[in-house]
Scaffold this motif. Structure first.
Motif, short mmCIF file in Angstrom:
data_model
loop_
_atom_site.label_atom_id
_atom_site.label_comp_id
_atom_site.label_asym_id
_atom_site.label_seq_id
_atom_site.Cartn_x
_atom_site.Cartn_y
_atom_site.Cartn_z
N ARG A 56 22.59 -30.11 35.43
CA ARG A 56 21.97 -31.08 36.33
C ARG A 56 22.04 -30.60 37.78
NH1 ARG A 56 24.87 -34.50 33.01
NH2 ARG A 56 26.41 -34.98 34.62
N LEU A 57 23.15 -30.00 38.16
CA LEU A 57 23.29 -29.49 39.52
C LEU A 57 22.30 -28.36 39.79
CD1 LEU A 57 27.18 -29.49 39.93
CD2 LEU A 57 25.54 -31.10 40.92
N ARG A 58 22.08 -27.54 38.78
CA ARG A 58 21.11 -26.45 38.90
C ARG A 58 19.69 -27.02 39.03
NH1 ARG A 58 21.76 -23.56 34.19
NH2 ARG A 58 19.65 -23.92 33.50
N GLU A 59 19.38 -28.02 38.20
CA GLU A 59 18.05 -28.65 38.26
C GLU A 59 17.82 -29.36 39.59
OE1 GLU A 59 17.90 -31.16 34.80
OE2 GLU A 59 17.97 -29.43 33.45
N SER A 60 18.88 -29.84 40.21
CA SER A 60 18.75 -30.54 41.49
C SER A 60 18.54 -29.56 42.65
CB SER A 60 20.01 -31.37 41.76
OG SER A 60 21.09 -30.54 42.11
N GLN A 64 22.76 -22.42 41.98
CA GLN A 64 21.97 -21.40 41.30
C GLN A 64 22.92 -20.56 40.46
OE1 GLN A 64 20.03 -19.25 44.42
NE2 GLN A 64 21.85 -18.15 45.04
N THR A 65 22.36 -19.86 39.49
CA THR A 65 23.20 -19.06 38.60
C THR A 65 22.73 -17.61 38.60
OG1 THR A 65 21.81 -19.49 36.66
CG2 THR A 65 23.62 -21.03 37.09
N HIS A 66 23.64 -16.77 38.20
CA HIS A 66 23.30 -15.37 37.93
C HIS A 66 24.25 -14.85 36.86
CE1 HIS A 66 26.48 -15.03 40.99
NE2 HIS A 66 26.75 -13.85 40.48
N TRP A 67 23.79 -13.83 36.17
CA TRP A 67 24.56 -13.27 35.07
C TRP A 67 25.29 -12.02 35.54
CZ3 TRP A 67 25.10 -15.75 30.55
CH2 TRP A 67 24.20 -16.78 30.27
N LEU A 81 26.71 -22.10 45.06
CA LEU A 81 26.08 -23.16 45.85
C LEU A 81 24.86 -22.63 46.57
CD1 LEU A 81 28.83 -25.16 47.78
CD2 LEU A 81 27.38 -25.95 45.93
N THR A 82 23.82 -23.43 46.64
CA THR A 82 22.68 -23.13 47.49
C THR A 82 22.94 -23.79 48.85
OG1 THR A 82 21.53 -25.14 46.83
CG2 THR A 82 21.11 -23.16 45.49
N ALA A 88 24.76 -31.02 50.63
CA ALA A 88 25.08 -32.19 49.80
C ALA A 88 26.59 -32.43 49.77
CB ALA A 88 24.54 -32.02 48.39
N VAL A 89 27.37 -31.38 49.57
CA VAL A 89 28.82 -31.57 49.48
C VAL A 89 29.39 -31.92 50.86
CG1 VAL A 89 29.64 -29.18 49.74
CG2 VAL A 89 30.91 -30.75 48.32
N ALA A 90 28.80 -31.41 51.93
CA ALA A 90 29.25 -31.79 53.27
C ALA A 90 28.97 -33.27 53.52
CB ALA A 90 28.57 -30.93 54.32
N GLY A 91 27.81 -33.73 53.07
CA GLY A 91 27.48 -35.15 53.20
C GLY A 91 28.42 -36.02 52.39
N PHE A 92 28.73 -35.57 51.17
CA PHE A 92 29.68 -36.32 50.34
C PHE A 92 31.05 -36.38 51.01
CE2 PHE A 92 33.22 -36.35 47.38
CZ PHE A 92 33.01 -37.58 46.79
N GLU A 93 31.48 -35.25 51.56
CA GLU A 93 32.80 -35.21 52.19
C GLU A 93 32.88 -36.23 53.33
OE1 GLU A 93 35.96 -31.92 53.90
OE2 GLU A 93 33.86 -31.34 53.64
#
Length: 119
Positions: A56-60, A64-67, A81-82, A88-93
């Motif tokens: 869900r976090l990736r879809e939002s 992002q991911t990498h192999w 993190l993008t 988003a996490v700064a806003g949550f904090e």
């Protein structure tokens, strides 16, 4: 009787995604390592619940991911993190600090600004 388990479960569910994002601020993280960190913090009950959350976090657009090839098995998916995730996490904090201060104040029975203490 106070339902401690239910309250704790609901609080964990409410903050898990934000804590996962916060852990990722430290850099790229392998899913299993993220699960271990969140479990050690007492925030993750089962590793199986983390992967749908990461999806869900990736879809939002917050993650992002990498192999990365692994010498000891199949390639591993790492999460990062993008810029939107950092925002988003700064806003949550910021919000968390405000809400937790209000909860602390309510639990202490202290009046809010402009209010008188009730006796």
């Amino acid at each position: 009787m106070y339902p401690a388990d239910r309250v704790q479960t609901n609080l964990r569910k409410g903050v898990l995604e934000w804590c996962a994002l916060a852990v990722m601020r430290g850099g790229d993280v392998y899913g299993r390592d993220l699960a271990r960190q969140l479990t050690a913090l007492g925030l993750l009950a089962s590793e199986g619940s983390l992967y749908p959350l990461l999806s869900r976090l990736r879809e939002s657009g917050w993650v992002q991911t990498h192999w990365v090839e692994s010498a000891s098995g199949p390639p591993r998916r790492y999460y990062r993190l993008t810029d939107a995730g950092r925002d988003a996490v700064a806003g949550f904090e910021h919000t968390w600090r405000e809400v937790s201060a209000s909860v602390d104040q309510a639990l202490a029975g202290a009046p809010r600004d402009g209010e008188e203490a009730q006796t």
